[in-house]
Scaffold this motif. Structure first.
Motif, PDB file in Angstrom:
ATOM      1  N   PHE A  19      38.422  89.947 -94.522  1.00 43.48           N
ATOM      2  CA  PHE A  19      38.323  91.393 -94.289  1.00 43.48           C
ATOM      3  C   PHE A  19      37.705  92.091 -95.488  1.00 43.48           C
ATOM      4  N   SER A  20      38.045  91.627 -96.696  1.00 42.93           N
ATOM      5  CA  SER A  20      37.504  92.230 -97.901  1.00 42.93           C
ATOM      6  C   SER A  20      37.538  91.208 -99.036  1.00 42.93           C
ATOM      7  N   TYR A  21      36.869  91.552-100.120  1.00 44.45           N
ATOM      8  CA  TYR A  21      36.734  90.635-101.268  1.00 44.45           C
ATOM      9  C   TYR A  21      36.901  91.469-102.536  1.00 44.45           C
ATOM     10  N   LEU A  22      38.046  91.325-103.208  1.00 42.44           N
ATOM     11  CA  LEU A  22      38.339  92.086-104.425  1.00 42.44           C
ATOM     12  C   LEU A  22      38.226  91.180-105.636  1.00 42.44           C
ATOM     13  N   MET A  23      37.475  91.645-106.639  1.00 45.09           N
ATOM     14  CA  MET A  23      37.247  90.818-107.821  1.00 45.09           C
ATOM     15  C   MET A  23      38.178  91.213-108.963  1.00 45.09           C
ATOM     16  N   LYS A  24      38.697  90.191-109.632  1.00 40.85           N
ATOM     17  CA  LYS A  24      39.534  90.413-110.806  1.00 40.85           C
ATOM     18  C   LYS A  24      38.650  90.767-112.002  1.00 40.85           C
ATOM     19  N   PRO A  25      39.139  91.574-112.954  1.00 41.89           N
ATOM     20  CA  PRO A  25      40.464  92.214-112.948  1.00 41.89           C
ATOM     21  C   PRO A  25      40.531  93.300-111.876  1.00 41.89           C
ATOM     22  N   ILE A  26      41.640  93.326-111.156  1.00 44.17           N
ATOM     23  CA  ILE A  26      41.790  94.231-110.031  1.00 44.17           C
ATOM     24  C   ILE A  26      42.020  95.662-110.500  1.00 44.17           C
TER      25      ILE A  26
END
Length: 233
Positions: A103-110
């Motif tokens: 559904f989504s792609y979140l990159m660290k650091p968040i």
């Protein structure tokens, strides 16, 4: 029938990150973290016992790559939605996440504001998908976060007018640099990259923030004033 509470499983091998995701997920109304696990094997065992609505999935797990686990989940548990949370910024991993239906792609650091905003968008999308029988193109655009073709470029109004002190060409350079930057940046870093003054870049960044087209995160260090870091939405 749509359940009122969205049940969440977190698959992450960093205990500190797991606690952060759990805490801030439950700050969003309508979400409940029901399980956490640190490996792909444990995750598949849990999925055979109960099925969550949403999985927050890391890529770098000790026993399997998260994108490979995503495909396993897709084969056996197609009703589960997945949001990837990872430090992986290579194109192959992003492609696999898209192909696997993340559904989504979140990159660290968040950035926690972005994290909670993504959960809110997921909740709204889920509610609408359960309430509609047919959809219009605008609905699909909202589901996939597609911009309308007639929308102005970043930073411009619909009439193309800009306030005093904001130059179109400088604005274009700054917005282009923001698009090229995966991580957040501060005014000093951006000014150095552009060869512009810190005060000028800061003025343009704050203008974009006021237009709700760039998000800002305030970072508190041990010494000195808080640092403002910017990221294109």
């Amino acid at each position: 029938m749509l359940k009122q509470t969205i049940q969440v499983m977190i698959i992450e091998d960093d205990e500190t990150a797991t606690k952060i995701y759990e805490r801030f997920t439950q700050k969003v109304e309508g979400f409940q973290v029901v399980a956490t696990t640190s490996s792909g094997k444990q995750a598949l065992e849990l999925l055979n016992v109960f099925t969550p609505d949403l999985i927050l999935l890391d890529v770098f797990l000790p026993d399997i790559k998260g994108t490979d686990l995503l495909w396993e989940i897709r084969k056996k548990f197609r009703n589960v939605d997945v949001i990837m949370i990872t430090a992986a910024n290579d194109v192959y991993t992003v492609r696999e996440a898209i192909r696997g239906g993340a559904f989504s792609y979140l990159m660290k650091p968040i950035m926690l504001d972005k994290f909670m905003e993504t959960l809110e968008h997921y909740k709204k999308t889920r509610i609408k998908l359960f309430s509609l029988v047919t959809v219009q193109q605008d609905d699909v655009n909202n589901f996939f976060r597609m911009k309308k073709s007639e929308e102005p470029i970043l930073g411009e109004t619909k009439t193309g007018a800009l306030p005093k002190g904001i130059d179109k060409h400088t604005l274009k350079k700054i917005t282009q640099k923001l698009k090229e930057t995966n991580a957040s940046t501060n005014a000093e870093e951006l000014a150095k990259n552009l060869g512009a003054s810190h005060s000028t870049v800061r003025r343009y960044l704050e203008y974009l923030v006021s237009n709700n087209e760039v998000e800002v995160e305030v970072m508190f260090g041990t010494i000195g004033r808080p640092e403002r870091r910017y990221r294109k939405k």
